[in-house]
Structures are given as structure tokens and as C-alpha cells.
Design a protein around this motif. Structure first.
Motif, PDB file in Angstrom:
ATOM      1  N   PRO A 159       0.798  -1.237   0.000  1.00 10.32           N
ATOM      2  CA  PRO A 159       0.000   0.000   0.000  1.00 10.32           C
ATOM      3  C   PRO A 159       0.825   1.279   0.000  1.00 10.32           C
ATOM      4  O   PRO A 159       0.427   2.277  -0.607  1.00 10.32           O
ATOM      5  N   HIS A 160       1.975   1.261   0.671  1.00 10.81           N
ATOM      6  CA  HIS A 160       2.801   2.457   0.724  1.00 10.81           C
ATOM      7  C   HIS A 160       3.307   2.851  -0.664  1.00 10.81           C
ATOM      8  O   HIS A 160       3.329   4.040  -1.025  1.00 10.81           O
ATOM      9  N   GLU A 161       3.686   1.873  -1.448  1.00 16.70           N
ATOM     10  CA  GLU A 161       4.182   2.156  -2.786  1.00 16.70           C
ATOM     11  C   GLU A 161       3.076   2.709  -3.679  1.00 16.70           C
ATOM     12  O   GLU A 161       3.315   3.593  -4.506  1.00 16.70           O
ATOM     13  N   VAL A 162       1.875   2.168  -3.537  1.00 18.01           N
ATOM     14  CA  VAL A 162       0.731   2.678  -4.292  1.00 18.01           C
ATOM     15  C   VAL A 162       0.456   4.131  -3.911  1.00 18.01           C
ATOM     16  O   VAL A 162       0.227   4.993  -4.771  1.00 18.01           O
ATOM     17  N   PHE A 163       0.497   4.417  -2.623  1.00 10.74           N
ATOM     18  CA  PHE A 163       0.277   5.787  -2.148  1.00 10.74           C
ATOM     19  C   PHE A 163       1.340   6.732  -2.711  1.00 10.74           C
ATOM     20  O   PHE A 163       1.015   7.831  -3.178  1.00 10.74           O
ATOM     21  N   TYR A 164       2.593   6.306  -2.676  1.00 10.65           N
ATOM     22  CA  TYR A 164       3.674   7.140  -3.206  1.00 10.65           C
ATOM     23  C   TYR A 164       3.455   7.413  -4.697  1.00 10.65           C
ATOM     24  O   TYR A 164       3.688   8.523  -5.186  1.00 10.65           O
ATOM     25  N   GLY A 165       3.020   6.395  -5.416  1.00 10.17           N
ATOM     26  CA  GLY A 165       2.778   6.554  -6.843  1.00 10.17           C
ATOM     27  C   GLY A 165       1.696   7.574  -7.126  1.00 10.17           C
ATOM     28  O   GLY A 165       1.839   8.427  -8.016  1.00 10.17           O
ATOM     29  N   ILE A 166       0.614   7.506  -6.376  1.00 16.41           N
ATOM     30  CA  ILE A 166      -0.486   8.465  -6.542  1.00 16.41           C
ATOM     31  C   ILE A 166      -0.017   9.872  -6.180  1.00 16.41           C
ATOM     32  O   ILE A 166      -0.356  10.852  -6.843  1.00 16.41           O
ATOM     33  N   ALA A 167       0.789   9.963  -5.118  1.00 18.63           N
ATOM     34  CA  ALA A 167       1.312  11.273  -4.702  1.00 18.63           C
ATOM     35  C   ALA A 167       2.232  11.863  -5.770  1.00 18.63           C
ATOM     36  O   ALA A 167       2.196  13.070  -6.046  1.00 18.63           O
ATOM     37  N   ILE A 168       3.070  11.019  -6.370  1.00 19.28           N
ATOM     38  CA  ILE A 168       3.960  11.486  -7.447  1.00 19.28           C
ATOM     39  C   ILE A 168       3.132  12.044  -8.601  1.00 19.28           C
ATOM     40  O   ILE A 168       3.397  13.130  -9.129  1.00 19.28           O
ATOM     41  N   ALA A 169       2.105  11.300  -9.000  1.00 18.63           N
ATOM     42  CA  ALA A 169       1.256  11.737 -10.107  1.00 18.63           C
ATOM     43  C   ALA A 169       0.564  13.053  -9.786  1.00 18.63           C
ATOM     44  O   ALA A 169       0.525  13.967 -10.623  1.00 18.63           O
ATOM     45  N   ALA A 170       0.032  13.161  -8.569  1.00 19.02           N
ATOM     46  CA  ALA A 170      -0.672  14.383  -8.170  1.00 19.02           C
ATOM     47  C   ALA A 170       0.265  15.589  -8.237  1.00 19.02           C
ATOM     48  O   ALA A 170      -0.109  16.662  -8.738  1.00 19.02           O
TER      49      ALA A 170
END
Length: 214
Positions: free
Chosen positions: A50-61
Motif C-alpha cells: 500500500p505504501h508504494e501505491v500511495f507514493y505513486g499516486i502522490a507522485i502523479a498528483a
């Protein structure tokens, strides 16, 4: 010799998506092979939590917000960037639907990160100074987009950003997600702007005029 984008522009949507998915499969596998040949466990090439998914979404945002802000603050420069991509993104002439944009962007985000960051950057930094590994792979990343100089420079900068994020987070999944989600927005935005500005009409007029002179 025809430009690869000229051939893509002649493809049907189904042919374009098939070619894109095939390319993604080949280069993702190539990135995994390079990772494995570097002596690393293939099972750690992409990890999922889940942490990696969150980081990915944050990068995109963050990237989408930055891109949107730059487009609005520098409209003339942004318009020139849009026009400069008329040739390399000629396949957008026949406007793509949302589903096609998502598929193309997901494929690009996955294979480009798997090959350039998970594969080339990983093995390059084993043998070269880190800054050379990052710069070299980012230049190659920009080169494969076959873009004009200004656009290529920005793509190279983005390659450096993705490389630093990958090395900092130690997560290929995070940069894949960030890259893919950003590409969805960018491709949708650029396509809409190209058609609003009549970019492809301008290109056709230029080609027709050149033909008459010839």
C-alpha cells in the motif's frame, strides 16, 4: 524514410493499442532480464504494498499539478510545446477515446520505468558514477520519444526526476504508477489542446504547400 509516428498515425485504434501493448510486454520483460542479469532476485524487481501505491499516486498528483500550473503560467511557451509535438504525436490526429488514452498511458508508464529505471539505471549505477548513470539513461529516455529539442529536454528532465524518485523510494511500482497516471492526464490534455489549436490542420497545410513547391 518515414517517421515512426507517421506509421502510427495510419493505424486503426485497435492496431495502435495492440502495438502499444506488445511493445510494453517486450520492454518490460527486457527490463526484468537486465535486473536479473545484474545479480538481483527477479522476485524483487517489482514489489507491491500500500505504501508504494500511495507514493505513486502522490507522485502523479504533484506532477499533474506542476504541469497544469506551468501550462497556465506560460501559455505561449506551452502552445509552442504542443505544436512541437504534432509530428511525434501524430497518432492523436484521430482523437482517441478515454479508454485508449488510459491503455496507452499505462503501457508507457510500466515499460518505460521497467526498462529505463528498473533495468538500465539499475545496472548502470553498478558500474558508473551515479550522476552519469542518471544522466545517461535520462538522455536515452528522451531520445526514444523522437521529439523536438525543447520537448526532448523536458522529457530528459522528467527522466532525471523519475530516476531520483526511484532511487529514493526504492520502489519501481511507485514510479510506474506516478508515470502512468501523469501520462493519462498529459495525453488527454495535449490531445485536446492540439485539436483546439488546429495543430493537425496546420501540419496538413504545410505538407500540402511543400508538395506544391516540389
Amino acid at each position: 524514410m518515414s517517421h515512426p509516428s507517421d506509421e502510427m498515425a495510419q493505424m486503426s485504434t485497435r492496431e495502435l493499442l495492440t502495438a502499444t501493448c506488445g511493445q510494453a510486454a517486450i520492454f518490460t520483460a527486457a527490463g526484468a532480464v537486465i535486473w536479473y542479469l545484474s545479480g538481483r532476485d527477479i522476485l524483487t524487481f517489482v514489489t507491491i504494498n500500500p505504501h508504494e501505491v500511495f507514493y505513486g499516486i502522490a507522485i502523479a498528483a504533484g506532477m499533474i499539478a506542476t504541469g497544469f500550473l506551468l501550462f497556465k503560467l506560460f501559455p505561449r511557451f506551452s502552445e509552442q510545446l504542443i505544436r512541437d509535438q504534432a509530428h511525434s504525436l501524430a497518432f492523436l490526429k484521430n482523437k482517441l477515446g478515454t479508454g485508449s488514452i488510459i491503455i496507452i498511458s499505462l503501457c508507457a508508464g510500466i515499460w518505460e520505468e521497467a526498462f529505463f529505471r528498473g533495468g538500465l539505471l539499475t545496472i548502470a549505477k553498478d558500474y558508473l558514477p551515479l550522476w552519469i548513470a542518471i544522466t545517461g539513461t535520462s538522455i536515452l529516455f528522451a531520445a526514444i520519444h523522437l521529439a523536438k529539442m525543447k520537448v526532448a529536454f523536458l522529457i530528459g528532465v522528467m527522466g532525471c526526476v523519475f530516476a531520483l524518485l526511484y532511487l529514493t523510494l526504492e520502489s519501481l511500482l511507485a514510479v510506474m504508477i506516478g508515470h502512468a497516471l501523469y501520462d493519462i492526464w498529459a495525453l488527454w490534455y495535449v490531445q485536446n489542446e492540439m485539436h483546439r489549436l488546429g495543430v493537425f490542420d496546420d501540419v496538413k497545410t504545410t505538407v500540402d504547400a511543400a508538395s506544391e513547391l516540389g
